[in-house]
Design an enzyme around this catalytic site. Structure first.
Site, mmCIF file in Angstrom:
data_model
loop_
_atom_site.group_PDB
_atom_site.id
_atom_site.type_symbol
_atom_site.label_atom_id
_atom_site.label_comp_id
_atom_site.label_asym_id
_atom_site.label_seq_id
_atom_site.Cartn_x
_atom_site.Cartn_y
_atom_site.Cartn_z
ATOM 1 N N ASP A 187 1.185 -0.799 0.336
ATOM 2 C CA ASP A 187 0.206 -0.330 0.011
ATOM 3 C C ASP A 187 1.074 1.359 -0.020
ATOM 4 O OD1 ASP A 187 -2.118 2.210 0.208
ATOM 5 O OD2 ASP A 187 -2.263 1.335 3.045
ATOM 6 N N LYS B 86 -1.301 -1.616 -4.962
ATOM 7 C CA LYS B 86 -2.369 -0.709 -4.582
ATOM 8 C C LYS B 86 -1.752 0.974 -5.748
ATOM 9 C CE LYS B 86 -4.632 -1.313 -0.625
ATOM 10 N NZ LYS B 86 -5.455 -0.844 0.721
HETATM 11 P P1 IMP Z 1 2.045 -0.280 3.780
HETATM 12 O O1 IMP Z 1 3.132 -0.531 4.941
HETATM 13 O O2 IMP Z 1 1.580 1.112 3.564
HETATM 14 O O3 IMP Z 1 2.032 -0.721 2.209
HETATM 15 O O4 IMP Z 1 0.663 -0.919 4.195
HETATM 16 C C1 IMP Z 1 1.596 -3.159 3.759
HETATM 17 C C2 IMP Z 1 0.588 -4.079 4.890
HETATM 18 O O5 IMP Z 1 -1.229 -3.297 5.650
HETATM 19 C C3 IMP Z 1 0.185 -4.863 4.429
HETATM 20 O O6 IMP Z 1 1.185 -6.354 4.137
HETATM 21 C C4 IMP Z 1 -1.020 -5.520 4.782
HETATM 22 O O7 IMP Z 1 -0.780 -6.115 6.077
HETATM 23 C C5 IMP Z 1 -1.663 -4.365 5.201
HETATM 24 N N1 IMP Z 1 -3.090 -4.115 4.182
HETATM 25 C C6 IMP Z 1 -2.426 -2.567 3.313
HETATM 26 N N2 IMP Z 1 -3.146 -2.209 2.748
HETATM 27 C C7 IMP Z 1 -4.003 -3.490 3.323
HETATM 28 C C8 IMP Z 1 -5.955 -3.369 2.564
HETATM 29 O O8 IMP Z 1 -6.899 -3.078 1.624
HETATM 30 N N3 IMP Z 1 -6.226 -4.967 2.676
HETATM 31 C C9 IMP Z 1 -5.490 -5.321 4.139
HETATM 32 N N4 IMP Z 1 -4.809 -4.849 4.747
HETATM 33 C C10 IMP Z 1 -3.706 -4.499 3.997
#
Ligand code: IMP
Ligand code: MG
Length: 186
Positions: free
Chosen positions: A109, A137
């Site tokens: 994300d 995403k």
């Molecule tokens: P980031 O650090 O913002 O890239 O988020 C990564 C982590 O957040 C992922 O490994 C997921 O565990 C969680 N995550 C991010 N987006 C989603 C989503 O749309 N659904 C469920 N979990 C998410």
């Protein structure tokens, strides 16, 4: 496709990636990894909990003597927005020194989790370190991330299923769907 028991779930929206598309793409990714790592079987590092379904499927799609380890990181609370704080909840059992490490992630994300993980794992001196992310995403990452393998680029909305949860629910949904319920901050 989602079976009958998921059809009454009012918190689930459109299917973003079907079970069939997931299976086909995982087979393709497995074949790519098999070709790329033929002479240096990888150590798969799964990032729990979200990657547990993808990890088990891709491990079986790789026709090499892979080894598997897992770690758990927490970057989110029970809500649906990033806290920006990443911590290791469970560390790896294996030593990464000299290993060809392939990180298996469920979803990228903001990219905060992955950039933290990459720095942390590189410090352990693996022979190589690549990332295989099932879902990325669109338009959400602040920094450029070096993702060797990507399953699908999806819209920047919150999704559940195929390992992904909201407050621990929906991990066993067979496809990836939009989550349209209330944002829970426990
Ligand atoms: P980031 O650090 O913002 O890239 O988020 C990564 C982590 O957040 C992922 O490994 C997921 O565990 C969680 N995550 C991010 N987006 C989603 C989503 O749309 N659904 C469920 N979990 C998410
Ligand atoms: Mg994750």
């Amino acid at each position: 496709m989602s079976g009958g028991r998921w059809q009454d779930e009012t918190d689930l929206g459109a299917v973003v990636v079907t079970e069939k598309e997931l299976m086909q793409r995982v087979a393709e990714l497995g074949a790519e990894v098999t070709a790329d790592y033929a002479d240096r079987p990888p150590l798969l590092v799964g990032v729990l909990k979200g990657a547990f379904v993808f990890m088990s499927d891709i491990a079986r799609a790789i026709q090499l003597p892979v080894e598997v380890d897992v770690m758990a990181v927490a970057s989110y609370g029970s809500g649906t927005t990033s806290s920006g704080v990443v911590r290791i909840v469970k560390d790896l059992d294996l030593d990464l020194t000299g290993r060809h490490v392939l990180v298996v992630e469920d979803i990228v994300d903001s990219g905060l989790t992955l950039s933290y993980l990459r720095r942390n794992l590189l410090a352990r001196q693996p022979a190589s370190l690549e990332v295989c992310a099932l879902l990325v995403k669109e338009g959400r990452q602040r920094a450029k991330l070096d993702l060797r393998y990507v399953g699908f680029h999806i819209p920047g909305q919150f999704v559940v299923g195929y390992g992904l949860d909201v407050a621990e629910r929906y991990r066993n949904l067979p496809d990836v769907r939009l989550y349209t319920g209330p944002v829970r901050v426990d």
